[in-house]
Design a protein around this motif. Structure first.
Motif, PDB file in Angstrom:
ATOM      1  N   SER A 180     -43.026   0.939 -37.031  1.00 23.00           N
ATOM      2  CA  SER A 180     -43.599   1.217 -38.342  1.00 23.00           C
ATOM      3  C   SER A 180     -45.120   1.080 -38.312  1.00 23.00           C
ATOM      4  CB  SER A 180     -43.004   0.282 -39.400  1.00 23.00           C
ATOM      5  OG  SER A 180     -43.216  -1.079 -39.060  1.00 23.00           O
ATOM      6  N   THR A 181     -45.626   0.124 -37.521  1.00 21.26           N
ATOM      7  CA  THR A 181     -47.065  -0.070 -37.351  1.00 21.26           C
ATOM      8  C   THR A 181     -47.331  -0.587 -35.952  1.00 21.26           C
ATOM      9  OG1 THR A 181     -47.267  -0.731 -39.671  1.00 21.26           O
ATOM     10  CG2 THR A 181     -49.152  -1.174 -38.247  1.00 21.26           C
ATOM     11  N   VAL A 182     -48.195   0.092 -35.224  1.00 19.70           N
ATOM     12  CA  VAL A 182     -48.624  -0.432 -33.926  1.00 19.70           C
ATOM     13  C   VAL A 182     -49.742  -1.436 -34.182  1.00 19.70           C
ATOM     14  CG1 VAL A 182     -49.649   0.098 -31.681  1.00 19.70           C
ATOM     15  CG2 VAL A 182     -47.949   1.640 -32.676  1.00 19.70           C
ATOM     16  N   VAL A 183     -49.479  -2.678 -33.867  1.00 24.65           N
ATOM     17  CA  VAL A 183     -50.419  -3.764 -34.123  1.00 24.65           C
ATOM     18  C   VAL A 183     -51.449  -3.868 -33.006  1.00 24.65           C
ATOM     19  CG1 VAL A 183     -50.610  -6.276 -34.395  1.00 24.65           C
ATOM     20  CG2 VAL A 183     -48.696  -5.037 -35.440  1.00 24.65           C
ATOM     21  N   LYS A 184     -51.006  -3.666 -31.796  1.00 32.07           N
ATOM     22  CA  LYS A 184     -51.890  -3.772 -30.638  1.00 32.07           C
ATOM     23  C   LYS A 184     -51.384  -2.843 -29.557  1.00 32.07           C
ATOM     24  CE  LYS A 184     -53.829  -7.226 -27.451  1.00 32.07           C
ATOM     25  NZ  LYS A 184     -53.818  -8.680 -27.091  1.00 32.07           N
ATOM     26  N   GLY A 185     -52.259  -1.998 -29.042  1.00 35.62           N
ATOM     27  CA  GLY A 185     -51.860  -1.087 -27.988  1.00 35.62           C
ATOM     28  C   GLY A 185     -53.078  -0.437 -27.388  1.00 35.62           C
ATOM     29  N   PHE A 186     -53.223  -0.535 -26.079  1.00 42.71           N
ATOM     30  CA  PHE A 186     -54.420  -0.027 -25.432  1.00 42.71           C
ATOM     31  C   PHE A 186     -54.514   1.497 -25.477  1.00 42.71           C
ATOM     32  CE2 PHE A 186     -53.905  -4.150 -23.167  1.00 42.71           C
ATOM     33  CZ  PHE A 186     -55.065  -4.735 -23.639  1.00 42.71           C
ATOM     34  N   PHE A 227     -49.023  -5.249 -25.791  1.00 42.33           N
ATOM     35  CA  PHE A 227     -48.589  -4.311 -26.829  1.00 42.33           C
ATOM     36  C   PHE A 227     -47.799  -5.088 -27.876  1.00 42.33           C
ATOM     37  CE2 PHE A 227     -45.306  -1.646 -28.709  1.00 42.33           C
ATOM     38  CZ  PHE A 227     -46.037  -0.565 -29.156  1.00 42.33           C
ATOM     39  N   ALA A 228     -47.966  -4.715 -29.133  1.00 41.36           N
ATOM     40  CA  ALA A 228     -47.165  -5.310 -30.203  1.00 41.36           C
ATOM     41  C   ALA A 228     -47.035  -4.309 -31.332  1.00 41.36           C
ATOM     42  CB  ALA A 228     -47.807  -6.600 -30.711  1.00 41.36           C
ATOM     43  N   ALA A 229     -45.883  -4.312 -31.982  1.00 41.53           N
ATOM     44  CA  ALA A 229     -45.656  -3.396 -33.103  1.00 41.53           C
ATOM     45  C   ALA A 229     -44.669  -4.006 -34.082  1.00 41.53           C
ATOM     46  CB  ALA A 229     -45.119  -2.058 -32.609  1.00 41.53           C
ATOM     47  N   ARG A 230     -44.876  -3.722 -35.366  1.00 41.22           N
ATOM     48  CA  ARG A 230     -43.836  -3.973 -36.363  1.00 41.22           C
ATOM     49  C   ARG A 230     -42.779  -2.882 -36.182  1.00 41.22           C
ATOM     50  NH1 ARG A 230     -45.062  -7.410 -40.662  1.00 41.22           N
ATOM     51  NH2 ARG A 230     -47.260  -8.004 -40.896  1.00 41.22           N
TER      52      ARG A 230
END
Length: 297
Positions: free
Chosen positions: A132-138, A237-240
């Motif tokens: 739903s939301t990419v919080v952190k991603g290079f 990487f982190a995402a909701r």
């Protein structure tokens, strides 16, 4: 200090950082940084490439798909590697045997893709998470939808997808522009969120870095957990997500002990109700290059 890890981290933040700026940041000599970077690029420890933002490509649906297999996973993995919709395919240890990240244009297209994956020989079942939301991603930038590119821009992007550190002089020679004109174009593409130039590090049991995926079920303190994932150095990487987890993250550490310490730290975060993890045994595909030109007829 882990020289190589710090160098990779700096390149993930800015893949085109100069040797001079990298040396200043790492407190090393320019010669040491240059020598180490050349060696890492040559042996495949790291690649520096440009990735086009999914939104710019019309890929508005990003999903994480876990696959359980009956028998060998290799044929399934090879099929997934060949799909244009996959950017990541990894053999994992855990409750599933493979995970893949897919990017498509619509929910209808995702449903069609998932049906094809379920129908592959040897696939027992799959489990899907929607980001739903990419919080952190290079390799996810922040395209705002207001930048138009031309054929020269497309040529520059294609070259940078192969080598994100290609010199402005070499880029200019390829498109018949001056280095300064190319510099302006590349910086415009980056500032506009069309591309992000970053480092892809080889990960898995056969490499220097170990990688683990984590699925999190959160309680009322979810914003605090998300903020922690965003700021945590060991999180690549982190995402909701929508699905069986409220969030997913990828942890990268140099040793099994460091991964264990990271998991323990996650478990103690207020707001983490439940956690499930899977170890990336072999990353079989990590490819963010995408064509911007229409297919020839």
């Amino acid at each position: 200090m882990d020289f190589e890890a710090d160098l990779v981290r700096a390149l993930q933040e800015d893949g085109r950082a100069s040797i001079h700026s990298l040396a200043l940041r790492l407190g090393q000599s320019r010669a040491a940084v240059s020598t180490r970077l050349r060696a890492m690029l040559a042996d495949g420890t790291v690649r520096v490439v440009a990735a086009v933002d999914p939104a710019f490509l019309g890929q508005h649906v990003l999903a994480h798909v876990s696959v359980r297999a009956d028998g060998s996973v290799q044929p399934i993995a090879e099929h997934l590697r060949g799909l244009p919709e996959t950017v990541l395919v990894s053999a994992v240890g855990g409750s599933h045997d493979l995970v893949t990240e897919v990017r498509v244009g619509s929910m209808a297209t995702l449903h069609e893709l998932l049906a094809r994956i379920r129908g592959l020989s040897g696939v027992v079942d799959i489990s899907t998470l929607i980001y739903s939301t990419v919080v952190k991603g290079f390799f996810v930038s922040d395209y705002q939808g207001d930048l138009v590119i031309d054929d020269i821009d497309m040529s520059l992007i294609e070259m940078l997808q192969r080598d994100g550190r290609m010199s402005y002089r070499a880029l200019g020679e390829a498109v018949r522009l001056s280095p300064s004109a190319v510099t302006t174009r590349v910086q415009r593409l980056i500032a506009g969120g069309v591309i992000k130039i970053s480092a892809v590090e080889a990960r898995g049991l056969a490499h220097r870095q170990l990688s683990m995926g984590v699925g999190l079920n959160l309680s009322g303190e979810d914003d605090a957990v998300i903020d922690a994932l965003r700021e945590w150095r060991g999180v690549d990487f982190a995402a909701r997500t929508l699905g069986r987890f409220d969030a997913v993250a990828t942890l990268v550490e140099p040793t099994a002990g460091a991964l264990y310490a990271s998991l323990e730290r996650l478990r103690t975060l207020r707001g983490v109700a439940r956690m499930e993890s899977w170890l990336h045994l072999a990353v079989l595909k990590e490819d963010y290059a995408r064509t911007l030109r229409p297919a020839a007829r």
